[in-house]
Write a protein that holds these residues in place. Sequence first.
Motif, mmCIF file in Angstrom:
data_model
loop_
_atom_site.group_PDB
_atom_site.id
_atom_site.type_symbol
_atom_site.label_atom_id
_atom_site.label_comp_id
_atom_site.label_asym_id
_atom_site.label_seq_id
_atom_site.Cartn_x
_atom_site.Cartn_y
_atom_site.Cartn_z
ATOM 1 N N UNK A 80 0.836 -1.204 0.000
ATOM 2 C CA UNK A 80 0.000 0.000 0.000
ATOM 3 C C UNK A 80 0.873 1.257 0.000
ATOM 4 N N UNK A 81 0.403 2.268 -0.715
ATOM 5 C CA UNK A 81 1.066 3.583 -0.715
ATOM 6 C C UNK A 81 0.341 4.473 0.289
ATOM 7 N N UNK A 82 1.088 5.065 1.211
ATOM 8 C CA UNK A 82 0.495 5.882 2.263
ATOM 9 C C UNK A 82 1.022 7.305 2.163
ATOM 10 N N UNK A 83 0.230 8.222 2.685
ATOM 11 C CA UNK A 83 0.613 9.632 2.712
ATOM 12 C C UNK A 83 0.941 10.068 4.144
ATOM 13 N N UNK A 84 1.561 11.207 4.242
ATOM 14 C CA UNK A 84 1.929 11.735 5.559
ATOM 15 C C UNK A 84 0.684 11.948 6.409
ATOM 16 N N UNK A 85 0.710 11.426 7.632
ATOM 17 C CA UNK A 85 -0.404 11.594 8.549
ATOM 18 C C UNK A 85 -1.541 10.617 8.360
ATOM 19 N N UNK A 86 -1.415 9.689 7.411
ATOM 20 C CA UNK A 86 -2.476 8.707 7.178
ATOM 21 C C UNK A 86 -2.408 7.608 8.241
ATOM 22 N N UNK A 87 -3.571 7.191 8.736
ATOM 23 C CA UNK A 87 -3.627 6.165 9.784
ATOM 24 C C UNK A 87 -3.218 4.817 9.192
ATOM 25 N N UNK A 88 -2.256 4.181 9.843
ATOM 26 C CA UNK A 88 -1.754 2.894 9.362
ATOM 27 C C UNK A 88 -2.008 1.765 10.361
ATOM 28 N N UNK A 89 -2.297 2.105 11.627
ATOM 29 C CA UNK A 89 -2.510 1.066 12.646
ATOM 30 C C UNK A 89 -3.161 1.717 13.857
ATOM 31 N N UNK A 90 -3.547 0.848 14.804
ATOM 32 C CA UNK A 90 -4.109 1.289 16.079
ATOM 33 C C UNK A 90 -3.206 0.782 17.198
ATOM 34 N N UNK A 91 -2.964 1.640 18.180
ATOM 35 C CA UNK A 91 -2.023 1.298 19.249
ATOM 36 C C UNK A 91 -2.585 0.180 20.119
ATOM 37 N N UNK A 92 -1.658 -0.640 20.628
ATOM 38 C CA UNK A 92 -2.067 -1.747 21.480
ATOM 39 C C UNK A 92 -0.888 -2.306 22.245
#
Length: 289
Positions: free
Chosen positions: A246-258
């Motif tokens: 996947x191509x992501x941009x700055x500030x894009x959500x990539x995961x949730x903390x755990x």
Amino acid sequence: MSEKRLKRQRLKKKLFTKNRLVVLNEDTFEEIFSLKLNLMNVFVVVTVSAILLISITTYIIAFTPLREFIPGYASNKLKKDATILAVKSDSLALEVKKNELYIESIKKILTGDLEYAHFNKDSILAKEVPDPSKYKLNPSEEEKKLREQVALEDKYNLFEKAQAKISLVLFPPVKGSITDSYNAKNKHFAVDIAVAKDTPIKSVANGTVVFADWTPNTGNVIIIKHREGILSVYKHAASLTKTQGDVVRTGEVIALAGSTGKESTGVHLHFELWKDGFTIDPTQFIDFE
């Protein structure tokens, strides 16, 4: 003189004396084929045949692809193709070597076998800063006139945009308190940021996801490749919102903390920053608080 004349006459008689070539049936002696000829005809036919054979052979060698089968001759097309293939093979070998080094870096990230290198903020953008004192900076008359002209043109330019002095800016993946700082002596090559469960983890810059999967020790891990040879690593996530490729941009959500994986001690983000295969202190480039 008479003897020479006689010899010539005899030779002429031999050359032009007509002979008959007959092919008979051996059992019935029936004539199957007959041909009248003389030595001169035979000589002419043999000579012409030899010339034709030599001419055809020369044409084949000079103008047809069949010459490639003759030892010592090579095709220009084959030479060109061989050169192109050699260049491509060298390029492929270089790309394979780069990929191998890149895969080794990913393995080190996942296994924790890291290497430490000293970096500062300017090392990412420039390896050498020139000394201005070595150069003459006094402008000439032509340069002064040009500067005045440009200043007048830019004075009323409403569309001028300020240009950033650096080519890559890293944004914080999360905001929170740093519970464990980067410490090369203790082999802690990352920063741990305490956050609430399911806090969105964001990409620090534009890039491509090169790894996104679960590992036994560090739980859900996502690795993003950025420009300037930089890798950002996010570990112990509760879940991942992006997949490999996947191509992501700055500030894009990539995961949730755990708090996933055997090495996790609580809900937090374990964040690593890599430059050309070496770990660097993320706090030199990112403000997490």
